[in-house]
Structure formats: structure tokens, C-alpha cells
Design a protein around this motif. Structure first.
Motif, mmCIF file in Angstrom:
data_model
loop_
_atom_site.group_PDB
_atom_site.id
_atom_site.type_symbol
_atom_site.label_atom_id
_atom_site.label_comp_id
_atom_site.label_asym_id
_atom_site.label_seq_id
_atom_site.Cartn_x
_atom_site.Cartn_y
_atom_site.Cartn_z
ATOM 1 N N ALA A 57 0.845 -1.192 0.000
ATOM 2 C CA ALA A 57 0.000 0.000 0.000
ATOM 3 C C ALA A 57 0.883 1.247 0.000
ATOM 4 N N VAL A 58 0.643 2.122 -0.969
ATOM 5 C CA VAL A 58 1.376 3.389 -1.072
ATOM 6 C C VAL A 58 0.381 4.512 -1.333
ATOM 7 N N ARG A 59 0.789 5.715 -1.015
ATOM 8 C CA ARG A 59 -0.018 6.901 -1.279
ATOM 9 C C ARG A 59 0.293 7.385 -2.688
ATOM 10 N N GLY A 60 -0.698 7.321 -3.556
ATOM 11 C CA GLY A 60 -0.524 7.740 -4.932
ATOM 12 C C GLY A 60 -0.237 9.217 -5.094
ATOM 13 N N CYS A 61 -0.608 10.023 -4.099
ATOM 14 C CA CYS A 61 -0.346 11.461 -4.196
ATOM 15 C C CYS A 61 1.101 11.799 -3.846
ATOM 16 N N LEU A 62 1.787 10.905 -3.156
ATOM 17 C CA LEU A 62 3.168 11.166 -2.750
ATOM 18 C C LEU A 62 4.200 10.528 -3.669
ATOM 19 N N LEU A 63 3.762 9.598 -4.475
ATOM 20 C CA LEU A 63 4.656 8.915 -5.390
ATOM 21 C C LEU A 63 4.541 9.554 -6.765
ATOM 22 N N LEU A 64 5.645 9.824 -7.385
ATOM 23 C CA LEU A 64 5.620 10.378 -8.734
ATOM 24 C C LEU A 64 5.387 9.265 -9.745
ATOM 25 N N ALA A 65 4.675 9.581 -10.790
ATOM 26 C CA ALA A 65 4.393 8.593 -11.825
ATOM 27 C C ALA A 65 5.687 8.020 -12.403
ATOM 28 N N VAL A 66 6.708 8.862 -12.584
ATOM 29 C CA VAL A 66 7.974 8.377 -13.146
ATOM 30 C C VAL A 66 8.652 7.366 -12.216
ATOM 31 N N GLN A 67 8.379 7.444 -10.916
ATOM 32 C CA GLN A 67 8.947 6.486 -9.971
ATOM 33 C C GLN A 67 8.308 5.110 -10.107
ATOM 34 N N ALA A 68 7.123 5.048 -10.667
ATOM 35 C CA ALA A 68 6.402 3.790 -10.818
ATOM 36 C C ALA A 68 6.660 3.140 -12.172
ATOM 37 N N ASP A 69 7.451 3.765 -13.014
ATOM 38 C CA ASP A 69 7.735 3.233 -14.351
ATOM 39 C C ASP A 69 8.239 1.797 -14.249
ATOM 40 N N GLY A 70 7.625 0.911 -15.044
ATOM 41 C CA GLY A 70 8.045 -0.474 -15.100
ATOM 42 C C GLY A 70 7.518 -1.339 -13.968
ATOM 43 N N ARG A 71 6.647 -0.801 -13.139
ATOM 44 C CA ARG A 71 6.193 -1.541 -11.964
ATOM 45 C C ARG A 71 4.734 -1.953 -12.099
ATOM 46 N N GLU A 72 4.286 -2.768 -11.161
ATOM 47 C CA GLU A 72 2.924 -3.291 -11.167
ATOM 48 C C GLU A 72 2.090 -2.587 -10.100
ATOM 49 N N ILE A 73 0.892 -2.175 -10.506
ATOM 50 C CA ILE A 73 0.005 -1.422 -9.618
ATOM 51 C C ILE A 73 -1.368 -2.081 -9.617
ATOM 52 N N LEU A 74 -1.991 -2.090 -8.451
ATOM 53 C CA LEU A 74 -3.378 -2.513 -8.326
ATOM 54 C C LEU A 74 -4.175 -1.322 -7.821
ATOM 55 N N THR A 75 -5.227 -0.988 -8.557
ATOM 56 C CA THR A 75 -6.150 0.070 -8.136
ATOM 57 C C THR A 75 -7.474 -0.584 -7.764
ATOM 58 N N VAL A 76 -8.385 0.195 -7.246
ATOM 59 C CA VAL A 76 -9.682 -0.346 -6.842
ATOM 60 C C VAL A 76 -10.409 -0.982 -8.017
ATOM 61 N N GLU A 77 -10.174 -0.491 -9.219
ATOM 62 C CA GLU A 77 -10.808 -1.085 -10.400
ATOM 63 C C GLU A 77 -10.369 -2.533 -10.608
ATOM 64 N N GLY A 78 -9.215 -2.903 -10.087
ATOM 65 C CA GLY A 78 -8.687 -4.245 -10.272
ATOM 66 C C GLY A 78 -9.103 -5.241 -9.210
ATOM 67 N N LEU A 79 -9.854 -4.806 -8.198
ATOM 68 C CA LEU A 79 -10.264 -5.737 -7.150
ATOM 69 C C LEU A 79 -11.344 -6.708 -7.604
ATOM 70 N N ALA A 80 -12.303 -6.219 -8.364
ATOM 71 C CA ALA A 80 -13.398 -7.082 -8.816
ATOM 72 C C ALA A 80 -12.872 -8.078 -9.845
#
Length: 167
Positions: A57-80
Motif C-alpha cells: 500500500a502506497v499513497r498515490g499522491c506522494l509517489l511520482l508517476a515516473v517512480q512507478a515506471d516499469g512496476r505493477e500497480i493494483l487500483t480499486v478497479e482491479g479488485l473485482a
């Protein structure tokens, strides 16, 4: 100057670009049109922007998009599920009236999702401690605690009979 970004979000590959100062939450919302991630305080305090970055769990407002490059993310849309069936946690929130205005709900769901992975049989005090990082202005958290506990029971499955007999 925009930088190319490649992510796997909810199991699907995405490509886009962002300015270096663009938060991950804004990138998800504005570039990928995944608007379930909400932006509240923009200081990492409220938890509304929580997503899972490679399972954490991370805060999306504190992480820069460029820091997430190449990584895997789960958002609420992916829970169902793919078929639209609710995740057991989402179903527990629905069944236990843990939904109010819904603004904080995506962040709480993802925080609880990661928490239940690591704490499959939490106590109410442990659930309340987990929720301390997510602000909800609509509830006293009682139904949210009940929902997380119900989800833990649902994820554990039916009770198994004792090998020693009895109940």
C-alpha cells in the motif's frame, strides 16, 4: 518535458507519458482514466489515493508517476473479478453497510486488501490500527471494522472440523 511511462495496472500493460512532477494518482486518473483512485489531501494523510505498488500500500499522491515506471500497480478497479463479481472485501463492505459517500472507500479497500493478505485473522483492535491511516468523514468506522472482519472470515473459508472430533 514529458517522460514515457510503462506500467502494469490491474494486470494490464499501459503506456503513457507524464511530466516529472505528476503524481501517480494524477497519472492514473488523468492519463489512464482510472478514476477510482481519489485525490484528497495531497499530503499523504487521508489515504484516499492509496494503491498497491507491487503488493504494498502506497499513497498515490506522494509517489511520482515516473517512480512507478516499469512496476505493477493494483487500483480499486482491479479488485473485482473479470466478470464483474465483487471481491470478498468489496462484498463485505456492501453487506455490512461500510459504504457512505464512497470518497475514502477505494483507499480503505486497498489498504485492507494488503492488510488481510498479511493478517488473515485480525482482531478488531488490529483492524482499527490498520484503518488509522485512512480518514473517513462519514462514519465512526464501526461498519468498516465489521466489514474487514467479515471479509477475513469469508477469505478464510468455512471452518474445518477438528481432527480430534467435537466441533
Amino acid at each position: 518535458m514529458r517522460h514515457p511511462i510503462r506500467l502494469t495496472v490491474n494486470g494490464r500493460p499501459y503506456e503513457g507519458s507524464a511530466e516529472p512532477r505528476t503524481s501517480l494518482a494524477d497519472f492514473l486518473r488523468d492519463e489512464l482514466d482510472l478514476t477510482g483512485t481519489h485525490v484528497g489531501c495531497e499530503h499523504g494523510v487521508c489515504g484516499a489515493c492509496t494503491v498497491l505498488l507491487e503488493g504494498e500500500a502506497v499513497r498515490g499522491c506522494l509517489l511520482l508517476a515516473v517512480q512507478a515506471d516499469g512496476r505493477e500497480i493494483l487500483t480499486v478497479e482491479g479488485l473485482a473479478g473479470e466478470d464483474g463479481d465483487l471481491n470478498p472485501l468489496q462484498q463485505a463492505f456492501r453487506d455490512n453497510h461500510a459504504l457512505q459517500c464512497g470518497f475514502c472507500t477505494p483507499g480503505i479497500l486497498l489498504t485492507a486488501h494488503a492488510f488481510l493478505r498479511d493478517h488473515p485473522s485480525p482482531t478488531d483492535p488490529e483492524i482499527r490500527e490498520m484503518l488509522a491511516g485512512n480518514l473517513c468523514r462519514c462514519t465512526g468506522y464501526h461498519f468498516i471494522v465489521e466489514a474487514v472482519a467479515a471479509a477475513a472470515r469469508a477469505l478464510a473459508g468455512p471452518p474445518r472440523p477438528s481432527p480430534w472430533g467435537g466441533g
